[in-house]
Structure formats: structure tokens, C-alpha cells
Design a protein around this motif. Structure first.
Motif, PDB file in Angstrom:
ATOM      1  N   THR A  58       0.799  -1.204   0.028  1.00 44.13           N
ATOM      2  CA  THR A  58       0.014   0.042   0.046  1.00 44.13           C
ATOM      3  C   THR A  58       0.934   1.363  -0.065  1.00 44.13           C
ATOM      4  O   THR A  58       1.653   1.631   1.121  1.00 44.13           O
ATOM      5  N   PRO A  59       1.033   2.219  -1.113  1.00 42.12           N
ATOM      6  CA  PRO A  59       1.386   3.120  -1.082  1.00 42.12           C
ATOM      7  C   PRO A  59       1.277   4.305   0.098  1.00 42.12           C
ATOM      8  O   PRO A  59       0.081   4.346   0.501  1.00 42.12           O
ATOM      9  N   PRO A 129       5.919   1.435  -0.450  1.00 45.48           N
ATOM     10  CA  PRO A 129       6.644   2.494  -1.228  1.00 45.48           C
ATOM     11  C   PRO A 129       6.131   3.657  -0.679  1.00 45.48           C
ATOM     12  O   PRO A 129       4.701   4.029  -0.360  1.00 45.48           O
ATOM     13  N   ILE A 130       6.861   4.967  -0.933  1.00 49.12           N
ATOM     14  CA  ILE A 130       6.536   6.222  -0.545  1.00 49.12           C
ATOM     15  C   ILE A 130       6.697   7.099  -1.640  1.00 49.12           C
ATOM     16  O   ILE A 130       7.474   7.063  -2.565  1.00 49.12           O
ATOM     17  N   ARG A 155      14.427   3.720   3.308  1.00 49.62           N
ATOM     18  CA  ARG A 155      13.080   3.589   2.841  1.00 49.62           C
ATOM     19  C   ARG A 155      12.980   3.591   1.216  1.00 49.62           C
ATOM     20  O   ARG A 155      13.708   4.180   0.472  1.00 49.62           O
ATOM     21  N   LYS A 156      11.732   3.202   1.034  1.00 57.66           N
ATOM     22  CA  LYS A 156      11.406   2.995  -0.752  1.00 57.66           C
ATOM     23  C   LYS A 156      10.801   4.092  -1.093  1.00 57.66           C
ATOM     24  O   LYS A 156       9.483   4.103  -1.321  1.00 57.66           O
ATOM     25  N   ILE A 157      11.412   5.095  -1.450  1.00 56.92           N
ATOM     26  CA  ILE A 157      10.644   6.397  -2.051  1.00 56.92           C
ATOM     27  C   ILE A 157      10.746   6.030  -3.596  1.00 56.92           C
ATOM     28  O   ILE A 157      11.630   5.857  -4.153  1.00 56.92           O
ATOM     29  N   VAL A 158       9.420   6.152  -4.449  1.00 55.12           N
ATOM     30  CA  VAL A 158       9.261   5.836  -5.625  1.00 55.12           C
ATOM     31  C   VAL A 158       9.160   7.086  -6.468  1.00 55.12           C
ATOM     32  O   VAL A 158       9.389   6.852  -7.715  1.00 55.12           O
ATOM     33  N   GLY A 159       9.012   8.427  -5.822  1.00 49.50           N
ATOM     34  CA  GLY A 159       8.727   9.337  -7.123  1.00 49.50           C
ATOM     35  C   GLY A 159       8.166  10.673  -6.131  1.00 49.50           C
ATOM     36  O   GLY A 159       7.727  10.565  -4.983  1.00 49.50           O
ATOM     37  N   ALA A 160       8.345  11.906  -6.650  1.00 51.46           N
ATOM     38  CA  ALA A 160       7.609  13.123  -6.260  1.00 51.46           C
ATOM     39  C   ALA A 160       7.237  14.017  -7.211  1.00 51.46           C
ATOM     40  O   ALA A 160       7.794  14.225  -8.282  1.00 51.46           O
ATOM     41  N   VAL A 161       6.002  14.540  -6.651  1.00 52.32           N
ATOM     42  CA  VAL A 161       5.404  15.584  -7.609  1.00 52.32           C
ATOM     43  C   VAL A 161       5.654  16.927  -6.960  1.00 52.32           C
ATOM     44  O   VAL A 161       5.430  17.136  -5.748  1.00 52.32           O
ATOM     45  N   ASP A 267       1.324   6.214 -11.475  1.00 52.72           N
ATOM     46  CA  ASP A 267       1.177   4.819 -11.853  1.00 52.72           C
ATOM     47  C   ASP A 267       2.616   4.405 -12.319  1.00 52.72           C
ATOM     48  O   ASP A 267       2.860   3.166 -12.108  1.00 52.72           O
ATOM     49  N   SER A 268       3.217   5.169 -13.187  1.00 54.10           N
ATOM     50  CA  SER A 268       4.536   4.712 -13.773  1.00 54.10           C
ATOM     51  C   SER A 268       5.520   4.804 -12.697  1.00 54.10           C
ATOM     52  O   SER A 268       6.372   3.697 -12.806  1.00 54.10           O
ATOM     53  N   CYS A 269       5.681   5.286 -11.495  1.00 45.21           N
ATOM     54  CA  CYS A 269       6.535   5.251 -10.608  1.00 45.21           C
ATOM     55  C   CYS A 269       6.244   3.892  -9.805  1.00 45.21           C
ATOM     56  O   CYS A 269       7.173   3.136  -9.518  1.00 45.21           O
ATOM     57  N   LEU A 270       4.983   3.576  -9.534  1.00 44.47           N
ATOM     58  CA  LEU A 270       4.803   2.332  -8.969  1.00 44.47           C
ATOM     59  C   LEU A 270       5.032   0.949  -9.724  1.00 44.47           C
ATOM     60  O   LEU A 270       5.602   0.277  -9.030  1.00 44.47           O
ATOM     61  N   GLU A 271       4.776   1.200 -11.065  1.00 42.34           N
ATOM     62  CA  GLU A 271       4.970   0.206 -11.963  1.00 42.34           C
ATOM     63  C   GLU A 271       6.499   0.063 -11.771  1.00 42.34           C
ATOM     64  O   GLU A 271       6.929  -1.319 -11.767  1.00 42.34           O
TER      65      GLU A 271
END
Length: 285
Positions: A58-59, A129-130, A155-161, A267-271
Motif C-alpha cells: 500500500t503506497p 512504497p513512499i 526507505r522505498k521512495i518511488v517518486g515526487a510531484v 502509476d509509472s513510479c509504482l510500476e
């Protein structure tokens, strides 16, 4: 000082957690547990949980608002990620320019970050995922400090807006901020430190989406474009120039395009994250 107490109640064997944030506060503060909310003189936080199962996939989204924002104003951004079945931690800074009244690495900022990370660990969110969604320079500085702390903890940081930020302050811009945001004297050495803090924050290795506008008079588009070029050295970068919307008004003026940019990037970051996790597991076999 704010101390966070996070309690997890495991509801069933499917690990559907009912999570309640309770807060012990010092100084003048008011609390409400109806929406897992905390309010202090300068900072408000609210934690929102999705329906259904919560597990280590769960993000967790950190949604950090602009200076002077309220939790109510940030609700429409929160709903974007709630639709994606995320845990959302929303932070709003009550006073515009409050981040300039504290040094970039002030102990109080580090304490806030470490407390939040510690409680995530206590509640078994260490492998989730963060994702960050931050607005204006106020949000950017919160993001910088929390990002550094999370990296230290692997920690698992996947992206940032990054919406309407960051600003590269030269001396002229520092004086603009003095009149425009604080209406109080800014110590010049402290403002210079923030110039370095901004460049530091652009160097994080995870993917970034910069949302900005040529019509933004608070954070000039040239400043964001400079940050984009710097970020490209260490990470994958996307960006969109809304051209005519004002500071942190891109979602209001262009809701469909804003949603498209944010959700596609998320979605692309999580994928990418889950593909990477799958590859790592296969290599271990």
C-alpha cells in the motif's frame, strides 16, 4: 515540540488495519481524533486511510501544502491518491514563509521527520512504497528534510510531484520574499542557507514531476526550469508548464490535465518500483 503516538489495531487475519493517530502535544495546541488530525500553532497534519486491505504494498503518500494552506484546501489533492488506495499523510503550514523562520537543518525539523519515520516503523510501514506531492517552497523544504531522513533509513521512495517549486533565491528574490511573504525581517545568512538547501533537495535520486507556470509570480518558471536541469543529473524527470495559471493554482485552472499528469506519473513510479522488486526477488531464487 510535537510528539506523535501511532496506534495500530489489527482488525482481522487479512491484515486490514484500523490505524488511529493520537497526538501528545506541548505548548498551545488543539487536537481532534475524528479525522486523525493534529493542529499546532504552525503545522496541521491529517492521516487518511483507504477502504479495504492495507499491506506492505500500500503506497504511503506525503502531501505537503503551501504556506498558509489549510487541510480543507488540500482535500481535493488528497482525494486523487485516496482513489489510488493510498495512505495519505497531509501536512499544511499555517503561516506563509514559516519555513524561513527556521534553519534548513534546524533540530525541530529533524525531530519532526525522525518521529514520523519512527512511528511508520512501529506500525509496520517500513516496506511500503513512499510517494511525495509537495507544493511551493514551504512544501519543498518539508520534503527536503523528510526525504533525507527516509533515505538514511533506506526507505522505498518511488517518486515526487513538485507543484510550483522550488525557487532559486538570489538576493533580489530574498528581498521580494521579505515583503511578499513574511512581512518581517529575514536574517540574510539564513536566507543564503536556504539557497543551498534548495539545490540539495533537487538531487534526490527518485523520479520527479515538476508542475509550474510561466504566469507564476511567486516562483518564477525560470527557477523551476533551472531545478529541472539540475535534477536530470541524478534522476528521471518529467515536467509540464501550464503557461497561464498562477502560483499553486494549476489544479484549479486545469483540473483534467493536472489529474492526468499526476496519476500517469504516480502509476509509472509504482510500476517501476514493483517491477524492480520482482526482479530482486527473482535474483534471490
Amino acid at each position: 515540540m510535537v510528539t506523535y503516538f501511532l496506534i495500530v489495531d489489527s482488525c482481522n487475519k487479512q491484515q486490514q488495519f484500523k490505524m488511529i493517530f493520537l497526538y501528545g502535544l506541548l505548548n498551545d495546541a488543539s487536537t481532534s481524533t475524528n479525522n486523525a488530525e493534529i493542529k499546532t500553532n504552525s503545522l496541521s497534519q491529517e492521516v487518511t486511510f483507504p477502504e479495504g486491505e492495507i499491506n506492505d504494498k500500500t503506497p504511503v503518500v506525503f502531501l505537503v501544502g503551501w504556506g498558509g494552506s489549510t487541510l480543507k484546501q488540500l482535500a481535493k489533492y488528497r482525494e486523487v491518491y485516496l482513489q489510488k488506495q493510498c495512505i495519505i499523510i497531509t501536512q499544511s503550514q499555517q503561516a506563509p514563509g514559516q519555513h524561513l523562520l527556521e534553519l534548513p537543518d534546524a533540530p525541530v525539523k529533524q525531530t519532526r521527520s525522525y518521529e514520523l519515520v519512527r512511528h511508520m516503523a512501529e506500525n509496520k510501514l517500513t516496506n511500503n512504497p513512499i510517494f511525495f506531492h509537495v507544493m511551493s517552497n514551504t512544501g519543498f523544504h518539508q520534503y527536503r528534510n523528510l526525504g533525507k531522513t527516509l533515505m538514511e533509513q533506506n526507505r522505498k521512495i518511488v517518486g515526487a510531484v513538485l507543484d510550483s517549486c522550488p525557487a532559486w533565491f538570489n538576493f533580489e528574490r530574498i528581498m521580494d520574499a521579505f515583503f511578499e511573504l513574511l512581512r518581517a525581517k529575514i536574517p540574510l545568512p539564513r536566507s543564503v542557507l536556504y539557497c543551498f538547501a534548495i539545490t540539495d533537495g533537487n538531487k534526490f535520486p527518485w523520479p520527479k514531476l515538476y508542475l509550474y507556470s510561466d504566469s507564476d509570480t511567486v516562483i518564477p518558471s525560470a527557477s523551476v526550469k533551472a531545478s529541472i536541469e539540475q535534477a536530470k543529473v541524478t534522476s528521471a524527470v518529467r515536467s509540464h508548464n501550464f503557461l497561464s495559471s498562477l502560483h499553486v493554482q494549476h489544479f484549479r485552472d486545469f483540473p483534467e490535465r493536472y489529474l492526468q499528469e499526476c496519476t500517469t506519473f504516480f502509476d509509472s513510479c509504482l510500476e517501476k518500483h514493483f517491477d524492480s522488486e520482482k526482479t530482486i526477488q527473482q535474483c534471490k531464487l
